[in-house]
Design an enzyme around this catalytic site. Sequence first.
Site, mmCIF file in Angstrom:
data_model
loop_
_atom_site.group_PDB
_atom_site.id
_atom_site.type_symbol
_atom_site.label_atom_id
_atom_site.label_comp_id
_atom_site.label_asym_id
_atom_site.label_seq_id
_atom_site.Cartn_x
_atom_site.Cartn_y
_atom_site.Cartn_z
ATOM 1 N N CYS A 99 14.403 34.024 58.723
ATOM 2 C CA CYS A 99 13.878 34.709 57.533
ATOM 3 C C CYS A 99 14.004 33.820 56.300
ATOM 4 O O CYS A 99 15.075 33.725 55.691
ATOM 5 C CB CYS A 99 14.620 36.022 57.330
ATOM 6 S SG CYS A 99 14.095 36.900 55.859
ATOM 7 N N CYS A 152 14.963 35.592 53.089
ATOM 8 C CA CYS A 152 16.383 35.970 52.998
ATOM 9 C C CYS A 152 17.260 34.749 52.696
ATOM 10 O O CYS A 152 18.162 34.824 51.881
ATOM 11 C CB CYS A 152 16.893 36.552 54.316
ATOM 12 S SG CYS A 152 15.793 37.679 55.151
ATOM 13 N N ASP A 153 17.015 33.649 53.379
ATOM 14 C CA ASP A 153 18.010 32.574 53.406
ATOM 15 C C ASP A 153 17.573 31.246 52.775
ATOM 16 O O ASP A 153 18.391 30.340 52.655
ATOM 17 C CB ASP A 153 18.427 32.314 54.870
ATOM 18 C CG ASP A 153 19.057 33.543 55.503
ATOM 19 O OD1 ASP A 153 19.737 34.288 54.771
ATOM 20 O OD2 ASP A 153 18.862 33.779 56.705
#
Length: 310
Positions: free
Chosen positions: A134, A137-138
């Site tokens: 992701c 997200c990261d």
Amino acid sequence: MDTVRNVVIVGSGCAGHTAALYTARANLTPLVLEGHEPGGQLSLTTLVENFPGFPEGIHGPELIANMRRQAERFGAEYKLAQVTAADLGSAPFTLRVGGESVRTRTLIIASGASARWLGLPSEQALIGHGVSSCATCDGFFFSGRKIVVIGGGDSAMEEALFLTRFATQVTIIHRREQFRASKIMLERAQKHQKIDFVTNAVVEDVYDVSKKEVTGLKLRDVRNGKSWDIAASAMFLGIGHIPNTKIFEGQLEMDQDGYLKTSSYVFTQVPGVYACGDVQDRRYRQAITAAGSGCMAALEVEKYLEQVGL
Ligand code: NAP
């Protein structure tokens, strides 16, 4: 077998927990069947910085645990179990859970989609330590670093383009010469000065499990079998997702990749059966959109039970 539940929720990611919270607060005493990846994809991420309400961010597993506690406070019940079969032919619906049958007047399917992984032991060991599925997200954690993205479809292009905001260089590694990605996405990636490509290559190993961080990859050229190493601080997988819908095959409409088809956001073709989150959403796939659709499904359950007089 005698009890018929008001509502059963399959899946315990953002969508499932939110549906549980809303149906619990409506006094419907939902039963959540947690599934094979309790907590869903959020439980695999580290810091979540795009879920509103947490100005400093919150760790994915903590966010999920909070959601669960909140739903339990209002009477939601959780069972660590997987549904192995479903009969949606007539209400009440029957689910096979372990050796038992669970009957329910309504069903919320929030079983999510699982990221496809390469399946290498080193990759699995480094999830959350530089290996991620992701970018949203990261990606931020790898500002100023070199990142690789695996895949040749739109997801890989999209992830790579997004990651250029943080990385000094993004290398897309694809196992073939031809790309599955749409022309426009591929061209956008090809034109980007921070993105380069390695084609006809597969990942053989991810370094360095002993350091608990990604330091590089071992690649193999599929044409001549030669291996070589490249340096990188993170590896993002963009090789697709697999919706967890197998048990509903033949009973609910799905698209060609197995995502549940819904109308008006959360309605399946079976009255009383709703779907929310990534199991029906291949477009947004965010924690907040999954939570939102979980809320919608719960509100529809309330309305449905009122209408049918249960
Ligand atoms: P996809 O189109 O199925 O592409 C998956 C890619 O991963 C393919 O290039 C495939 O290689 C590769 N791959 C699969 N398994 C692999 C493995 N084990 N090792 C190495 N490579 C592997 O999936 P997607 O990119 O997630 O897209 C899914 C759908 O969502 C598509 O319809 C796409 O258009 C859509 N989507 C659209 C957008 C957008 O428009 N913004 C963004 C994301 C996704 P091969 O080509 O060799 O099979």
